[in-house]
Structures are given as C-alpha cells and as structure tokens.
Scaffold this motif. Structure first.
Motif, mmCIF file in Angstrom:
data_model
loop_
_atom_site.group_PDB
_atom_site.id
_atom_site.type_symbol
_atom_site.label_atom_id
_atom_site.label_comp_id
_atom_site.label_asym_id
_atom_site.label_seq_id
_atom_site.Cartn_x
_atom_site.Cartn_y
_atom_site.Cartn_z
ATOM 1 N N HIS A 7 98.271 83.531 -83.090
ATOM 2 C CA HIS A 7 97.297 84.244 -82.278
ATOM 3 C C HIS A 7 96.249 85.159 -82.886
ATOM 4 O O HIS A 7 96.725 85.630 -84.146
ATOM 5 N N GLU A 54 94.817 86.604 -77.788
ATOM 6 C CA GLU A 54 95.624 87.841 -76.968
ATOM 7 C C GLU A 54 94.710 89.004 -76.840
ATOM 8 O O GLU A 54 94.530 89.533 -77.692
ATOM 9 N N HIS A 78 93.721 92.301 -84.488
ATOM 10 C CA HIS A 78 94.666 91.944 -85.624
ATOM 11 C C HIS A 78 94.652 90.015 -85.603
ATOM 12 O O HIS A 78 94.408 89.647 -84.690
ATOM 13 N N ALA A 80 97.724 87.248 -86.225
ATOM 14 C CA ALA A 80 99.264 86.885 -86.133
ATOM 15 C C ALA A 80 99.618 85.752 -86.712
ATOM 16 O O ALA A 80 98.967 84.633 -86.515
ATOM 17 N N GLU A 128 99.890 90.575 -88.524
ATOM 18 C CA GLU A 128 101.284 90.740 -87.639
ATOM 19 C C GLU A 128 101.903 89.303 -88.093
ATOM 20 O O GLU A 128 101.268 88.327 -88.148
HETATM 21 ZN ZN ZN Z 1 99.641 90.052 -81.787
#
Ligand code: ZN
Length: 133
Positions: A7, A54, A78, A80, A128
């Motif tokens: 994500h 997200e 971020h 992921a 992440e």
């Molecule tokens: Zn995340």
C-alpha cells in the motif's frame, strides 16, 4: 523477500474530508476505516488492483502523522512493501547499515505486522515492511 507493494500511505488532516475525493473523483470505494492505536492513527483503505491506498489521520497531537502534517502538510507519507518475513527483512536491512524505526514488527492495520525504516536511510522515502495478514 519482498513480494509486492502492499500500500501507499497518505497523510490527511481529516478522513471525512479526504474520503469523498477518493470515492467521488477517483471512483474507489472505502473498504474499511480502522483505528491503529500503536501508530496513533485512524486509517481508511481503498483497493486498486493489488495495491491499497491507506489514508492516515492522526488520533492525537503526539501521533507521528500529526508531526508529519505539521512539518510537510498533507501528502504521500510512506510506501509499504509486503514481505514474507518482516523480522528477517528488518535484520537484513540493519545488516546493510539501514537505520530502523522499529527493531521488531508492531501491530498495524488489518492485523498485519509492520515495521518502518528510517527515511534518512531510504533516500527520503519512509518505507514500511508489512506481513501478508
Ligand atoms: Zn502503512
């Protein structure tokens, strides 16, 4: 081993204000809204093919997302990467001299184990690692 981009995290001031853009302008549907106490954020997830978006709203002023919004304003927060073994992925990154935010995985949204690498070690992209589920 990394298996896919899981994500993209996007920091917003308000889920209520941001969700209509993703639903009405982009035509996506919000799968779920979930609070993640370990990260002090409220999240909203949208699926788009294999990847999710997200949205992250801070739950308190000491949330990392609150600090990010204060410094940079809303935007991409971020990326992921899904890993088949988050702890092993962290160990490998540390071995390569990468600075970690989480030495061991913590509970993330959707019951996933998650851990972050420090953006100073990742050319400015907060990264992440997350487990499959
Ligand atoms: Zn995340």
């Amino acid at each position: 081993m990394l298996t896919k981009i899981d994500h993209i995290g996007i920091a917003v001031n308000s889920l209520d204000e941001a969700i209509p853009f993703y639903e009405k302008v982009l035509g996506l549907s919000c799968e779920k809204v979930e609070e993640v106490p370990t990260q002090k954020v409220k999240t909203a997830f949208f699926a788009l093919g294999e990847v999710h978006l997200e949205l992250l709203e801070p739950m308190s002023e000491d949330s990392p997302i609150a600090k990010f919004l204060e410094k940079k304003g809303p935007g991409v927060h971020h990326i992921a990467y899904q890993s088949d073994d988050v702890q092993d992925q962290l160990n490998q990154a540390a071995k390569e001299g990468c600075k970690l935010i989480n030495e061991t995985p913590v509970d993330g949204a959707g019951g996933k184990k998650v851990a972050f690498l420090h953006p100073k070690s990742t050319f400015g992209v907060l990264s992440e690692f997350c487990s499959k589920s």
